[in-house]
Design an enzyme around this catalytic site. Structure first.
Site, short mmCIF file in Angstrom:
data_model
loop_
_atom_site.label_atom_id
_atom_site.label_comp_id
_atom_site.label_asym_id
_atom_site.label_seq_id
_atom_site.Cartn_x
_atom_site.Cartn_y
_atom_site.Cartn_z
N GLY A 46 0.86 -1.18 0.00
CA GLY A 46 0.00 0.00 0.00
C GLY A 46 0.89 1.22 0.00
CD GLU A 47 2.37 5.91 -0.24
OE1 GLU A 47 2.22 5.54 -1.42
OE2 GLU A 47 3.46 6.29 0.22
CB SER A 48 5.47 2.64 3.54
OG SER A 48 6.15 3.67 2.85
CB CYS A 78 5.27 -3.89 -1.37
SG CYS A 78 5.77 -2.65 -2.55
NE ARG A 105 8.31 5.25 0.56
CZ ARG A 105 7.50 6.31 0.71
NH1 ARG A 105 7.91 7.36 1.40
NH2 ARG A 105 6.30 6.30 0.19
CB ILE A 134 3.07 -2.34 -7.39
CG1 ILE A 134 2.43 -3.53 -8.12
CG2 ILE A 134 2.29 -1.05 -7.67
CD1 ILE A 134 1.09 -3.96 -7.55
NE ARG A 135 3.35 3.83 -6.53
CZ ARG A 135 3.35 4.31 -5.29
NH1 ARG A 135 4.35 5.06 -4.86
NH2 ARG A 135 2.34 4.07 -4.50
CG HIS A 170 2.59 -6.76 -4.04
ND1 HIS A 170 1.96 -6.24 -2.94
CD2 HIS A 170 3.25 -5.73 -4.61
CE1 HIS A 170 2.22 -4.95 -2.84
NE2 HIS A 170 3.01 -4.62 -3.83
CD GLU A 172 0.27 -9.17 -1.65
OE1 GLU A 172 1.26 -9.93 -1.60
OE2 GLU A 172 0.38 -7.94 -1.68
N1 GLN Z 1 5.93 2.74 -2.99
C1 GLN Z 1 5.09 2.39 -1.87
C2 GLN Z 1 5.63 2.99 -0.59
O1 GLN Z 1 6.68 3.55 -0.58
C3 GLN Z 1 4.99 0.89 -1.71
C4 GLN Z 1 4.21 0.33 -2.86
C5 GLN Z 1 3.56 -0.98 -2.58
O2 GLN Z 1 3.33 -1.38 -1.43
N2 GLN Z 1 3.17 -1.66 -3.63
O3 GLN Z 1 4.99 2.90 0.41
#
Ligand code: GLN
Length: 189
Positions: A46-48, A78, A105, A134-135, A170, A172
């Protein structure tokens, strides 16, 4: 065994679905009270920065740290890997800081924001796992007690330190259950 999935933000539903498919009891963790009834915890992607802030707001950070110190197994994917790290390059964002790793990141750059690849994973030597990135972060440095489970293009993308597991990718989001099964084995030991 009951496995909790931190359900503050991110792709927790996919982890819950994976655990249910494997046949383990899975539960959302939103409040620190929810932690009391789980034996292991997954921190999703998600978004850390958001996950870190919400953990602090709900006093989950302290509660998770305390359980981790008593040996509760934790698996971060992630953003989950990022919040587990002691060092996040260039950032003071809130974190659990439980793993002796430094992460970068969004380490694959703009061109490679998201991609999939076959990833070697030492606990499953029979064939690689499908890595969805993903990123994604990478592990730039790992301390002495940290076992490197996967490297891709010379970058560390999966690590274990005792009861703690983290992957930059990921599982999942695939139908390959082997990384989750590995975590469950860790949790049963
Ligand atoms: N780039 C996101 C972060 O820095 C992580 C992306 C992800 O969990 N798929 O939180």
């Amino acid at each position: 065994m009951v496995v909790g999935v931190l359900a503050l933000q991110g792709d927790f539903a996919e982890h819950l679905a994976m655990l249910t498919r494997i046949g383990v009891e899975a539960r959302e963790v939103r409040k620190h009270r929810d932690l009391e009834s789980v034996d292991a915890l997954i921190i999703p992607g998600g978004e850390s920065t958001t996950i870190g802030k919400l953990m602090e707001r709900y006093a989950l950070d302290k509660a998770i740290r305390a359980r981790a110190e008593q040996g509760m197994p934790i698996y971060g994917t992630c953003a989950g890997m990022i919040v587990l790290a002691k060092v996040i390059e260039g950032s003071t964002q809130p974190r659990l800081g439980l793993m002796d790793i430094a992460v970068i990141r969004n380490a694959f750059g703009r061109q490679n924001e998201s991609f999939e690849a076959d990833i070697p994973f030492t606990p499953t030597p029979e064939r690689p796992v499908r890595g969805v990135f993903i990123r994604a972060p990478i592990v730039a440095q790992a301390g002495q007690g940290v076992e490197i489970l996967s490297e891709f293009e010379g970058k560390i993308v999966a690590v274990r330190q005792g009861n703690l597991l983290a992957t930059a990718f990921h599982p999942e989001l695939t139908d390959d259950e082997r990384v989750h099964r590995y975590f469950l084995e860790m949790a049963r030991d």
